[in-house]
Design an enzyme around this catalytic site. Structure first.
Site: not given
Ligand code: GDP
Length: 139
Positions: A51, A114, A117, A11, A128
């Site tokens: 997304y 973070n 992905h 990222k 994807e």
């Molecule tokens: P992943 O599968 O571990 O990537 O997590 P998720 O599918 O829950 O979320 C997708 C992505 O959205 C995450 O990798 C983060 O970059 C972002 N994200 C998740 N939670 C939050 C949040 O609370 N705030 C913001 N700004 N971004 C978030």
């Protein structure tokens, strides 16, 4: 039966910090083979499309803004049990909750920014990879 393909993005935060090489090294050392890879800067439309599954979540706008804030590396990876093993390698979404030694723990600063992905299912891994790569780009 579990598949052997997953999809990753390094990222914008990780690219900005200069950790692209270190992250790729961790991925390769963990036994993943790179089947396709490129360096891209997503448009807003592309990030929203990628997304789309998260469009109802409160952080969707922030997520899209972040993902278009700079270039990223996208890659298709191969290994047995790829999706689960890659999720283990990257660690929890929130780096402060990720296991010691995981990519997010080592290179990420926050739940939003973070570093990497990783696909969450075989089905999404194929969707994807198809979003980012044409057949001729896969080796
Ligand atoms: P992943 O599968 O571990 O990537 O997590 P998720 O599918 O829950 O979320 C997708 C992505 O959205 C995450 O990798 C983060 O970059 C972002 N994200 C998740 N939670 C939050 C949040 O609370 N705030 C913001 N700004 N971004 C978030």
């Amino acid at each position: 039966m579990t598949g052997n393909i997953t999809f990753t993005m390094i990222k914008p935060d990780a690219v900005r910090k200069g950790t692209t090489g270190a992250i790729l090294n961790d991925i390769i050392q963990a036994g993943f083979k790179i089947r396709a890879m490129k360096y891209v800067h997503l448009t807003q439309k592309q990030a929203e499309g990628f997304y789309a599954v998260h469009k109802e979540r409160p952080f969707f706008g922030e997520l899209v803004s972040f993902m278009i804030s700079g270039p990223i590396v996208v890659a298709m990876l191969e290994k047995s049990n790829a999706v689960a093993d890659f999720r283990t390698l990257i660690g929890a979404t929130d780096p402060s909750k990720a296991e010691e030694g995981t990519i997010r723990r080592k290179y990420a600063d926050s739940i939003a920014e973070n570093a990497v992905h990783g696909s969450d299912s075989d089905e999404n891994a194929h969707i994807e990879c198809g979003f980012h790569f044409s057949q001729y780009e896969i080796i």
